[in-house]
Design a protein around this motif. Structure first.
Motif, PDB file in Angstrom:
ATOM      1  N   ALA A   1       0.620  -1.021  -0.244  1.00 45.53           N
ATOM      2  CA  ALA A   1      -0.095   0.145  -0.447  1.00 45.53           C
ATOM      3  C   ALA A   1       0.755   1.423   0.240  1.00 45.53           C
ATOM      4  CB  ALA A   1      -0.927  -0.368   1.256  1.00 45.53           C
ATOM      5  N   ALA A   2       2.054   1.083   0.796  1.00 45.75           N
ATOM      6  CA  ALA A   2       3.040   2.185   0.959  1.00 45.75           C
ATOM      7  C   ALA A   2       3.828   2.670  -0.970  1.00 45.75           C
ATOM      8  CB  ALA A   2       3.928   2.392   1.641  1.00 45.75           C
ATOM      9  N   ARG A   3       4.178   1.516  -1.102  1.00 44.43           N
ATOM     10  CA  ARG A   3       3.922   1.749  -2.804  1.00 44.43           C
ATOM     11  C   ARG A   3       3.367   2.053  -3.899  1.00 44.43           C
ATOM     12  NH1 ARG A   3       6.338  -3.391  -1.689  1.00 44.43           N
ATOM     13  NH2 ARG A   3       4.927  -4.578  -3.083  1.00 44.43           N
ATOM     14  N   GLN A   4       2.040   1.730  -3.732  1.00 44.83           N
ATOM     15  CA  GLN A   4       0.944   2.072  -4.479  1.00 44.83           C
ATOM     16  C   GLN A   4       0.648   3.504  -3.951  1.00 44.83           C
ATOM     17  OE1 GLN A   4      -1.923  -0.401  -3.901  1.00 44.83           O
ATOM     18  NE2 GLN A   4      -1.511  -1.617  -5.140  1.00 44.83           N
ATOM     19  N   ILE A   5       0.947   4.045  -2.512  1.00 43.28           N
ATOM     20  CA  ILE A   5       0.616   5.855  -2.644  1.00 43.28           C
ATOM     21  C   ILE A   5       1.631   6.380  -3.129  1.00 43.28           C
ATOM     22  CG2 ILE A   5       0.475   7.453  -0.936  1.00 43.28           C
ATOM     23  CD1 ILE A   5      -1.188   4.820   0.562  1.00 43.28           C
ATOM     24  N   GLU A   6       2.533   5.726  -2.665  1.00 41.74           N
ATOM     25  CA  GLU A   6       3.702   6.712  -2.936  1.00 41.74           C
ATOM     26  C   GLU A   6       4.358   7.061  -4.655  1.00 41.74           C
ATOM     27  OE1 GLU A   6       8.858   5.677  -4.052  1.00 41.74           O
ATOM     28  OE2 GLU A   6       8.120   4.826  -2.084  1.00 41.74           O
ATOM     29  N   SER A   7       3.372   5.752  -5.442  1.00 39.47           N
ATOM     30  CA  SER A   7       3.818   5.662  -7.058  1.00 39.47           C
ATOM     31  C   SER A   7       2.625   6.661  -7.453  1.00 39.47           C
ATOM     32  CB  SER A   7       3.325   4.425  -7.485  1.00 39.47           C
ATOM     33  OG  SER A   7       3.336   4.493  -8.770  1.00 39.47           O
ATOM     34  N   ALA A   8       1.148   7.138  -6.792  1.00 34.49           N
ATOM     35  CA  ALA A   8      -0.285   7.771  -7.117  1.00 34.49           C
ATOM     36  C   ALA A   8       0.713   9.062  -6.750  1.00 34.49           C
ATOM     37  CB  ALA A   8      -0.920   7.001  -6.528  1.00 34.49           C
ATOM     38  N   LEU A   9       1.306   9.674  -5.904  1.00 34.26           N
ATOM     39  CA  LEU A   9       1.504  10.582  -5.410  1.00 34.26           C
ATOM     40  C   LEU A   9       2.740  11.130  -6.483  1.00 34.26           C
ATOM     41  CD1 LEU A   9       1.951  11.313  -1.780  1.00 34.26           C
ATOM     42  CD2 LEU A   9       0.572  11.816  -3.067  1.00 34.26           C
ATOM     43  N   ALA A  10       3.991  10.572  -6.700  1.00 34.10           N
ATOM     44  CA  ALA A  10       4.198  10.759  -7.895  1.00 34.10           C
ATOM     45  C   ALA A  10       4.312  10.733  -9.331  1.00 34.10           C
ATOM     46  CB  ALA A  10       5.655   9.657  -7.906  1.00 34.10           C
ATOM     47  N   THR A  11       2.943  10.076  -9.565  1.00 36.54           N
ATOM     48  CA  THR A  11       2.524  11.062 -10.991  1.00 36.54           C
ATOM     49  C   THR A  11       2.139  11.669 -11.045  1.00 36.54           C
ATOM     50  OG1 THR A  11       1.152   8.978 -10.690  1.00 36.54           O
ATOM     51  CG2 THR A  11       2.938   8.238 -11.446  1.00 36.54           C
TER      52      THR A  11
END
Length: 189
Positions: free
Chosen positions: A49-59
């Motif tokens: 979940a943390a990786r997915q949130i990080e990816s969403a924020l980055a994009t």
């Protein structure tokens, strides 16, 4: 065809009656759950979940202004494009004819899209693609490695995005220089 319903007491047996289902013994190591596995699963889910949130924020900053969120199934909504991304089969085929941008092998290339801006109902523009080789027996292709963020050894997702942007720019230049740009496809701005 009409079928006769199952008689009471027939059909699937409960797991408790299967041989060894509830019994532990030294030989049966694969059919039980250790206590530490539950915590391990929770930890893995939290990391994912943390990786997915990080990816969403980055994009999030990369999403074009022509996208709007509409309420839909789930709490996140559905992405609706006000204009579509340009799709061009002739351009994708031209890109696939080029050698792999990463390893240079010829004859195995595929049109690889950038790994951002994609999602439910949201496509990336075909003009942002570049050639990467496909998987072959015993060899993981560069396209698979790029999509799983394993192509570059360091830098993570951001480095892969920057690599893809530069590879797409170089690919567009090569097709233009060769004079092969499809006539009905608008040039990249």
């Amino acid at each position: 065809m009409r079928r006769k319903p199952l008689n009471p007491g027939k059909g699937f047996k409960s797991r408790g009656s299967w041989a060894g289902a509830g019994l532990r013994d030294e030989r049966d190591e694969s059919h039980h759950c250790e206590l530490y596995q539950a915590g391990s699963r929770d930890r893995r889910l939290a990391e994912r979940a943390a990786r997915q949130i990080e990816s969403a924020l980055a994009t999030a900053s990369l999403v074009p202004g022509n996208v709007t969120m509409a309420p839909g199934a789930g709490t996140t909504g559905i992405v609706v494009m006000k204009e579509h991304a340009i799709e061009s089969e002739p351009y994708r085929r031209l890109v696939a004819e080029l050698p792999c941008f990463w390893c240079g092998i010829s004859g195995y290339s595929q049109h690889a899209h950038l790994n951002y801006g994609k999602g439910l109902g949201l496509k990336t523009d075909d003009r942002t693609g570049f050639p990467l080789c496909c998987s072959r027996p015993g060899i993981e292709g560069c396209h698979v490695a790029y999509d799983n963020y394993r192509l570059l050894e360091s830098g993570g997702r951001q480095a892969h995005r920057e690599y893809g942007i530069e590879a797409a720019r170089f690919t567009r230049e090569q097709i233009l220089k060769a004079g092969l740009w499809p006539k009905k496809l608008p040039l990249w701005a």
